[in-house]
Design a protein around this motif. Structure first.
Motif, PDB file in Angstrom:
ATOM      1  N   ASN A 263       0.785  -1.286  -0.076  1.00 39.06           N
ATOM      2  CA  ASN A 263      -0.248  -0.031  -0.105  1.00 39.06           C
ATOM      3  C   ASN A 263       0.792   1.247   0.001  1.00 39.06           C
ATOM      4  N   ALA A 264       0.930   2.060  -1.040  1.00 37.93           N
ATOM      5  CA  ALA A 264       1.796   3.253  -1.247  1.00 37.93           C
ATOM      6  C   ALA A 264       1.487   3.949  -0.182  1.00 37.93           C
ATOM      7  N   LYS A 265       0.195   4.365   0.005  1.00 38.30           N
ATOM      8  CA  LYS A 265      -0.100   5.397   1.043  1.00 38.30           C
ATOM      9  C   LYS A 265       0.295   5.065   2.247  1.00 38.30           C
ATOM     10  N   VAL A 266       0.112   3.838   2.960  1.00 36.24           N
ATOM     11  CA  VAL A 266       0.688   3.249   4.284  1.00 36.24           C
ATOM     12  C   VAL A 266       2.048   3.543   4.302  1.00 36.24           C
ATOM     13  N   GLN A 267       2.845   3.322   2.969  1.00 30.61           N
ATOM     14  CA  GLN A 267       4.487   3.421   3.090  1.00 30.61           C
ATOM     15  C   GLN A 267       4.539   5.102   3.009  1.00 30.61           C
ATOM     16  N   GLU A 268       3.994   5.865   2.541  1.00 31.64           N
ATOM     17  CA  GLU A 268       4.033   7.333   2.772  1.00 31.64           C
ATOM     18  C   GLU A 268       3.976   7.796   4.131  1.00 31.64           C
ATOM     19  N   TRP A 269       2.763   7.303   4.575  1.00 35.70           N
ATOM     20  CA  TRP A 269       2.483   7.758   6.160  1.00 35.70           C
ATOM     21  C   TRP A 269       3.715   7.077   7.054  1.00 35.70           C
ATOM     22  N   GLU A 270       4.236   5.849   6.758  1.00 39.36           N
ATOM     23  CA  GLU A 270       5.080   5.293   7.737  1.00 39.36           C
ATOM     24  C   GLU A 270       6.524   6.177   7.601  1.00 39.36           C
ATOM     25  N   THR A 271       6.967   6.463   6.282  1.00 39.10           N
ATOM     26  CA  THR A 271       7.768   7.378   6.134  1.00 39.10           C
ATOM     27  C   THR A 271       7.871   8.823   7.086  1.00 39.10           C
ATOM     28  N   LEU A 272       6.622   9.342   6.748  1.00 43.49           N
ATOM     29  CA  LEU A 272       6.582  10.420   7.619  1.00 43.49           C
ATOM     30  C   LEU A 272       6.377  10.209   8.979  1.00 43.49           C
ATOM     31  N   MET A 273       5.717   9.459   9.414  1.00 45.22           N
ATOM     32  CA  MET A 273       5.910   9.047  10.986  1.00 45.22           C
ATOM     33  C   MET A 273       7.256   8.824  11.592  1.00 45.22           C
ATOM     34  N   TRP A 274       8.057   8.142  10.624  1.00 44.44           N
ATOM     35  CA  TRP A 274       9.558   7.827  11.118  1.00 44.44           C
ATOM     36  C   TRP A 274      10.400   9.023  11.509  1.00 44.44           C
ATOM     37  N   LYS A 275       9.910   9.951  10.871  1.00 44.69           N
ATOM     38  CA  LYS A 275      10.681  11.535  11.224  1.00 44.69           C
ATOM     39  C   LYS A 275      10.590  11.735  12.716  1.00 44.69           C
ATOM     40  N   PHE A 276       9.388  11.198  13.266  1.00 46.02           N
ATOM     41  CA  PHE A 276       9.173  11.445  14.892  1.00 46.02           C
ATOM     42  C   PHE A 276       9.777  10.134  15.953  1.00 46.02           C
ATOM     43  N   GLN A 277       9.651   9.062  15.026  1.00 40.50           N
ATOM     44  CA  GLN A 277       9.815   7.849  15.873  1.00 40.50           C
ATOM     45  C   GLN A 277      11.303   7.442  16.018  1.00 40.50           C
ATOM     46  N   GLN A 278      11.734   6.720  16.815  1.00 40.32           N
ATOM     47  CA  GLN A 278      12.846   5.915  17.253  1.00 40.32           C
ATOM     48  C   GLN A 278      12.758   4.900  17.719  1.00 40.32           C
ATOM     49  N   PRO A 279      13.566   3.686  17.480  1.00 43.08           N
ATOM     50  CA  PRO A 279      13.302   2.235  17.764  1.00 43.08           C
ATOM     51  C   PRO A 279      13.506   2.255  19.279  1.00 43.08           C
ATOM     52  N   LEU A 280      13.037   1.176  20.038  1.00 41.71           N
ATOM     53  CA  LEU A 280      13.375   0.949  21.364  1.00 41.71           C
ATOM     54  C   LEU A 280      14.845   0.603  21.416  1.00 41.71           C
ATOM     55  N   PRO A 281      15.575   0.652  22.408  1.00 40.16           N
ATOM     56  CA  PRO A 281      16.873   0.098  22.487  1.00 40.16           C
ATOM     57  C   PRO A 281      16.884  -1.418  22.115  1.00 40.16           C
ATOM     58  N   TRP A 282      16.018  -2.163  22.596  1.00 42.11           N
ATOM     59  CA  TRP A 282      16.139  -3.671  22.516  1.00 42.11           C
ATOM     60  C   TRP A 282      15.331  -4.159  21.275  1.00 42.11           C
ATOM     61  N   ALA A 283      15.032  -3.059  20.277  1.00 42.29           N
ATOM     62  CA  ALA A 283      14.217  -3.382  19.039  1.00 42.29           C
ATOM     63  C   ALA A 283      15.005  -4.329  18.054  1.00 42.29           C
ATOM     64  N   LYS A 284      14.671  -5.289  17.318  1.00 45.25           N
ATOM     65  CA  LYS A 284      15.359  -5.873  16.357  1.00 45.25           C
ATOM     66  C   LYS A 284      15.712  -4.774  15.031  1.00 45.25           C
ATOM     67  N   GLN A 285      16.629  -5.089  14.388  1.00 48.24           N
ATOM     68  CA  GLN A 285      17.044  -4.178  13.125  1.00 48.24           C
ATOM     69  C   GLN A 285      15.703  -3.908  12.216  1.00 48.24           C
ATOM     70  N   GLY A 286      15.351  -2.884  12.172  1.00 46.72           N
ATOM     71  CA  GLY A 286      14.129  -2.576  11.196  1.00 46.72           C
ATOM     72  C   GLY A 286      12.708  -2.602  11.919  1.00 46.72           C
ATOM     73  N   GLU A 287      12.881  -2.753  13.232  1.00 45.64           N
ATOM     74  CA  GLU A 287      11.521  -3.234  13.872  1.00 45.64           C
ATOM     75  C   GLU A 287      11.378  -1.666  14.563  1.00 45.64           C
ATOM     76  N   LYS A 288       9.934  -1.290  14.398  1.00 45.86           N
ATOM     77  CA  LYS A 288       9.434  -0.142  14.805  1.00 45.86           C
ATOM     78  C   LYS A 288       8.412  -0.402  16.135  1.00 45.86           C
ATOM     79  N   TRP A 289       7.411  -0.746  16.128  1.00 45.55           N
ATOM     80  CA  TRP A 289       6.617  -1.091  17.412  1.00 45.55           C
ATOM     81  C   TRP A 289       7.103  -2.342  17.667  1.00 45.55           C
ATOM     82  N   VAL A 290       7.369  -2.603  19.079  1.00 46.80           N
ATOM     83  CA  VAL A 290       7.678  -3.854  19.569  1.00 46.80           C
ATOM     84  C   VAL A 290       6.529  -4.358  20.530  1.00 46.80           C
TER      85      VAL A 290
END
Length: 111
Positions: A76-103
């Motif tokens: 879904n291109a629109k979901v990918q656009e949203w996720e890219t926008l949200m990544w501007k605000f987000q950072q992974p938890l210290p124990w998150a796996k590579q590429g993992e956002k929500w744990v």
């Protein structure tokens, strides 16, 4: 119905946190995102914040799986656009796996 709880951190910057919250007001969340959430078998979703930590509660029906949701989102291109926008605000938890956002959180207590 099944319930999942997940966590994610925001970048610890008051202006970015305010902007993130603004995007999540009902009138500002893109309709395609709401449709994607509900179309994946998620019947309810809530996000809470303390400091820069987010806590999400998802209620799902029997059709939901993380694998199916991930595949739907990737296509879904629109979901990918949203996720890219949200990544501007987000950072992974210290124990998150590579590429993992929500744990996914583990339930440790229930009455």
């Amino acid at each position: 119905m099944k319930k999942y709880c997940l966590a994610l951190d925001l970048i610890d910057d008051p202006a970015l946190i305010a902007e993130y919250e603004n995007w999540h007001k009902s009138e500002n969340t893109w309709p395609e995102i709401k449709e994607s959430i509900l179309g994946s078998g998620i019947t309810g979703m809530e996000i809470y914040r303390t400091g820069n930590r987010l806590f999400m509660i998802m209620e799902t029906d029997d059709s939901f799986s993380f694998e199916r949701k991930g595949a739907m989102d990737a296509a879904n291109a629109k979901v990918q656009e949203w996720e890219t926008l949200m990544w501007k605000f987000q950072q992974p938890l210290p124990w998150a796996k590579q590429g993992e956002k929500w744990v996914l959180m583990e339930q440790i207590f229930k009455i």
